[in-house]
Enzyme design. Structure first.
Site, PDB file in Angstrom:
ATOM      1  N   ASP A   8      28.914  10.246 -11.038  1.00 55.37           N
ATOM      2  CA  ASP A   8      28.923   8.882 -11.089  1.00 55.37           C
ATOM      3  C   ASP A   8      27.566   8.545 -11.334  1.00 55.37           C
ATOM      4  O   ASP A   8      26.409   9.320 -11.049  1.00 55.37           O
ATOM      5  CB  ASP A   8      29.334   8.189  -9.847  1.00 55.37           C
ATOM      6  CG  ASP A   8      29.047   6.659  -9.895  1.00 55.37           C
ATOM      7  OD1 ASP A   8      29.595   6.129 -10.705  1.00 55.37           O
ATOM      8  OD2 ASP A   8      28.851   6.024  -8.788  1.00 55.37           O
ATOM      9  N   ASP A  10      25.809   4.753 -11.268  1.00 54.47           N
ATOM     10  CA  ASP A  10      25.319   3.634 -10.260  1.00 54.47           C
ATOM     11  C   ASP A  10      25.724   4.051  -8.905  1.00 54.47           C
ATOM     12  O   ASP A  10      26.865   4.186  -8.564  1.00 54.47           O
ATOM     13  CB  ASP A  10      25.866   2.376 -10.652  1.00 54.47           C
ATOM     14  CG  ASP A  10      25.344   1.844 -11.887  1.00 54.47           C
ATOM     15  OD1 ASP A  10      24.273   1.614 -11.857  1.00 54.47           O
ATOM     16  OD2 ASP A  10      26.427   1.707 -12.957  1.00 54.47           O
ATOM     17  N   LYS A 152      39.030   7.345 -13.881  1.00 54.97           N
ATOM     18  CA  LYS A 152      38.119   8.217 -13.833  1.00 54.97           C
ATOM     19  C   LYS A 152      38.727   9.714 -13.771  1.00 54.97           C
ATOM     20  O   LYS A 152      38.384  10.631 -14.520  1.00 54.97           O
ATOM     21  CB  LYS A 152      36.707   8.232 -12.865  1.00 54.97           C
ATOM     22  CG  LYS A 152      36.054   6.992 -13.284  1.00 54.97           C
ATOM     23  CD  LYS A 152      34.678   7.295 -12.411  1.00 54.97           C
ATOM     24  CE  LYS A 152      33.630   6.052 -12.366  1.00 54.97           C
ATOM     25  NZ  LYS A 152      32.647   6.473 -11.501  1.00 54.97           N
ATOM     26  N   ASP A 175      30.173   7.227  -5.254  1.00 55.82           N
ATOM     27  CA  ASP A 175      29.951   6.028  -4.247  1.00 55.82           C
ATOM     28  C   ASP A 175      30.997   4.969  -4.144  1.00 55.82           C
ATOM     29  O   ASP A 175      30.783   3.956  -3.224  1.00 55.82           O
ATOM     30  CB  ASP A 175      28.521   5.573  -4.377  1.00 55.82           C
ATOM     31  CG  ASP A 175      28.410   4.316  -5.460  1.00 55.82           C
ATOM     32  OD1 ASP A 175      28.931   4.801  -6.712  1.00 55.82           O
ATOM     33  OD2 ASP A 175      28.041   3.587  -5.129  1.00 55.82           O
TER      34      ASP A 175
END
Length: 230
Positions: A8, A10, A152, A175
């Site tokens: 990931d 961000d 994803k 996250d």
């Protein structure tokens, strides 16, 4: 050898202020296994990151709505359904929240992203009235109105197939709730300490450190493990 990575961006490769952590440019260019950048951002963002790292442009964008791996681009999802929900939301007084010159959605092909300050309750009410054609995903940085048929995790399965790598050989770091599906595909999964409840529950390991501090620690451990194996 080090394992392939599904990363990931961000909250995972960034600082607490949202900037790309400079250690990304120290640790990732020489990683000697494939890296797939899996993000909720629009397609150009992860492509640009891969480009400036000197990495192959293996990316999953828009929460799985767009994948680009081994030179092959696949676009999934129904942007018309997402925009119909957003327009109904706006008609009821909701705001997308990015102001004039919305670059967040300008290059987005399969979904719509709204500011985290948008009226979440109203947005979810309008989305629910669409009868399952769309879902709302909270990444902690935006509300994404997207097709429930893409994720994803599905993007990572496709990436693994195109790269001829077993999905379970990937190590995933993330996250937020949009990383849960990735964690379910990868063989190992890590949630940084700043992760939301959904990501923390789904991950194999919840790290003690946040943002890139946590990610850098995982990468160091994976390299050390390779050294032990050798």
């Amino acid at each position: 050898m080090v394992p392939p990575l599904a990363l990931d961006i961000d909250g995972t490769l960034t600082t607490s202020t949202g900037r790309i952590d400079p250690r990304v440019f120290e640790l990732l260019p020489a990683w000697d296994a494939p890296i797939v950048f899996a993000t909720g951002k629009a397609f150009p963002y992860p492509v640009a990151l891969a480009h400036f790292l000197g990495r192959d442009e293996h990316v999953i964008a828009e929460n799985g709505g767009v994948t680009h791996v081994a030179g092959e681009t696949t676009i999934l999802g129904d942007p018309d359904a997402a925009w119909a929900v957003v327009e109904a939301f706006r008609e009821r007084g909701g705001e997308i929240g990015w102001g004039d010159g919305d670059t967040v959605n300008r290059w987005r092909e399969t979904e719509v992203a709204l500011s985290i300050d948008a009226d979440e309750a109203l947005l979810r009410e309008v989305a629910a009235a669409a009868g399952g054609d769309v879902e709302v995903v909270d990444t902690g940085y935006a509300f994404h109105v997207k097709s429930p048929a893409v994720s994803k995790g599905r993007g990572l399965r496709r990436a693994a197939d195109l790269l001829e790598i077993e999905p379970g050989s990937f190590v995933a770091i993330g996250d937020s709730e949009n990383d849960v599906s990735t964690f379910g595909v990868a063989g190992e999964s890590y949630a940084v300490a700043n992760a939301d409840a959904a990501a923390r529950e789904a991950a194999d390991v919840v790290l003690a450190e946040s943002y890139m501090d946590g990610t850098a620690g995982v990468l160091a451990d994976l390299r050390a493990r390779r050294g032990d194996d050798e």
